[in-house]
Design a protein around this motif. Structure first.
Motif, short mmCIF file in Angstrom:
data_model
loop_
_atom_site.label_atom_id
_atom_site.label_comp_id
_atom_site.label_asym_id
_atom_site.label_seq_id
_atom_site.Cartn_x
_atom_site.Cartn_y
_atom_site.Cartn_z
N HIS A 11 65.10 74.93 51.07
CA HIS A 11 66.27 75.19 51.90
C HIS A 11 66.54 76.69 51.91
O HIS A 11 66.52 77.32 50.86
CB HIS A 11 67.51 74.47 51.35
CG HIS A 11 67.37 73.00 51.30
ND1 HIS A 11 67.74 72.18 52.34
CD2 HIS A 11 66.89 72.19 50.32
CE1 HIS A 11 67.49 70.91 51.99
NE2 HIS A 11 66.98 70.90 50.79
N ILE A 12 66.80 77.21 53.08
CA ILE A 12 67.18 78.62 53.17
C ILE A 12 68.68 78.68 53.00
O ILE A 12 69.43 78.06 53.73
CB ILE A 12 66.75 79.23 54.51
CG1 ILE A 12 65.23 79.22 54.56
CG2 ILE A 12 67.30 80.64 54.65
CD1 ILE A 12 64.65 79.62 55.85
N ALA A 22 65.89 81.40 49.31
CA ALA A 22 65.63 79.97 49.48
C ALA A 22 65.62 79.29 48.12
O ALA A 22 65.40 79.94 47.09
CB ALA A 22 64.30 79.75 50.18
N TYR A 23 65.85 78.00 48.13
CA TYR A 23 65.74 77.22 46.90
C TYR A 23 65.04 75.91 47.22
O TYR A 23 65.01 75.45 48.36
CB TYR A 23 67.11 77.00 46.24
CG TYR A 23 68.09 76.20 47.07
CD1 TYR A 23 68.32 74.86 46.81
CD2 TYR A 23 68.81 76.80 48.09
CE1 TYR A 23 69.23 74.13 47.56
CE2 TYR A 23 69.73 76.08 48.85
CZ TYR A 23 69.93 74.75 48.57
OH TYR A 23 70.83 74.03 49.32
N PHE A 24 64.46 75.31 46.18
CA PHE A 24 63.65 74.11 46.32
C PHE A 24 64.23 73.03 45.40
O PHE A 24 63.92 72.99 44.21
CB PHE A 24 62.19 74.41 45.97
CG PHE A 24 61.56 75.38 46.92
CD1 PHE A 24 60.77 74.92 47.95
CD2 PHE A 24 61.78 76.74 46.81
CE1 PHE A 24 60.20 75.81 48.87
CE2 PHE A 24 61.23 77.64 47.71
CZ PHE A 24 60.44 77.17 48.74
N PRO A 25 65.10 72.15 45.94
CA PRO A 25 65.83 71.21 45.10
C PRO A 25 65.15 69.87 44.81
O PRO A 25 65.71 69.05 44.09
CB PRO A 25 67.10 70.96 45.92
CG PRO A 25 66.64 71.06 47.33
CD PRO A 25 65.57 72.14 47.32
N LYS A 32 59.49 70.83 42.12
CA LYS A 32 60.24 71.96 42.66
C LYS A 32 59.46 73.26 42.48
O LYS A 32 59.33 74.07 43.39
CB LYS A 32 61.58 72.11 41.95
CG LYS A 32 62.56 71.01 42.14
CD LYS A 32 63.77 71.26 41.24
CE LYS A 32 64.63 70.02 41.14
NZ LYS A 32 65.82 70.25 40.31
N VAL A 33 58.97 73.44 41.26
CA VAL A 33 58.22 74.67 40.94
C VAL A 33 56.94 74.74 41.76
O VAL A 33 56.63 75.77 42.36
CB VAL A 33 57.94 74.74 39.43
CG1 VAL A 33 56.95 75.83 39.10
CG2 VAL A 33 59.24 74.95 38.65
N ALA A 74 71.18 76.30 38.79
CA ALA A 74 71.95 77.10 39.74
C ALA A 74 72.90 76.16 40.46
O ALA A 74 72.62 74.96 40.58
CB ALA A 74 71.04 77.82 40.72
N ILE A 75 73.97 76.70 40.93
CA ILE A 75 74.96 75.90 41.65
C ILE A 75 75.01 76.38 43.09
O ILE A 75 75.23 77.57 43.34
CB ILE A 75 76.35 76.03 41.01
CG1 ILE A 75 76.31 75.50 39.57
CG2 ILE A 75 77.40 75.30 41.83
CD1 ILE A 75 77.55 75.81 38.77
#
Length: 157
Positions: A11-12, A22-25, A32-33, A74-75
């Motif tokens: 997700h951006i 971006a993060y990968f939840p 994720k990694v 992370a939140i």
């Protein structure tokens, strides 16, 4: 790049000038990694083997990038009051360290924090090499109480 991030379940969160965060939840911790590393590697490949050759062919300046990855809590939270313009942001040490890791990277380099190296699939771990940290690197491994290690992803395989 946004299309690639989406293909790897990322997700951006926001655009930062000429960059993005971006993060990968999902789907799980190791997934994720691996999604983040796979995405970063494909981004590098697209720039190196598709975009830059086309730019060079037309005498345009080439694109350069720096990618920093870290793993941890992370939140993601919406900022602002209901009924007022608001935006989403991400908070936590992981985000701060990922940004600092990205700042260490040279042009066209992917750097990852020790937590990414630890969680990554063996395929990727074999392609990571310890990065020489600057003397002013102040981030510590909270468990081992020594400098938080950073690795670069080799591109010669």
């Amino acid at each position: 790049m946004t299309l690639l991030i989406d293909k790897f379940n990322g997700h951006i969160l926001k655009y930062t000038g000429d960059g993005l965060l971006a993060y990968f939840p999902e789907p799980n911790d190791i997934g994720k990694v691996d999604n983040a590393i796979n995405c970063a590697y494909l981004m590098r490949s697209v720039v190196d083997h598709v975009i830059n050759p086309l730019l060079a062919e037309h005498d345009y300046p080439l694109l350069y990038f720096r990618i920093g990855l870290d793993y941890g809590k992370a939140i993601v939270k919406k900022i602002g009051s209901t009924g007022i313009k608001s935006f989403g942001d991400i908070f936590g040490d992981t985000v701060n360290i990922a940004v600092k890791i990205q700042e260490l990277a040279e042009d066209n380099q992917i750097l990852v924090g020790a937590s990414v190296a630890h969680m990554a699939h063996t395929y990727w771990r074999k392609r990571l090499t310890k990065f020489k940290l600057p003397k002013n690197w102040k981030f510590k491994d909270k468990v081992r109480k020594r400098p938080y290690l950073v690795y670069y992803l080799k591109d010669d395989f």
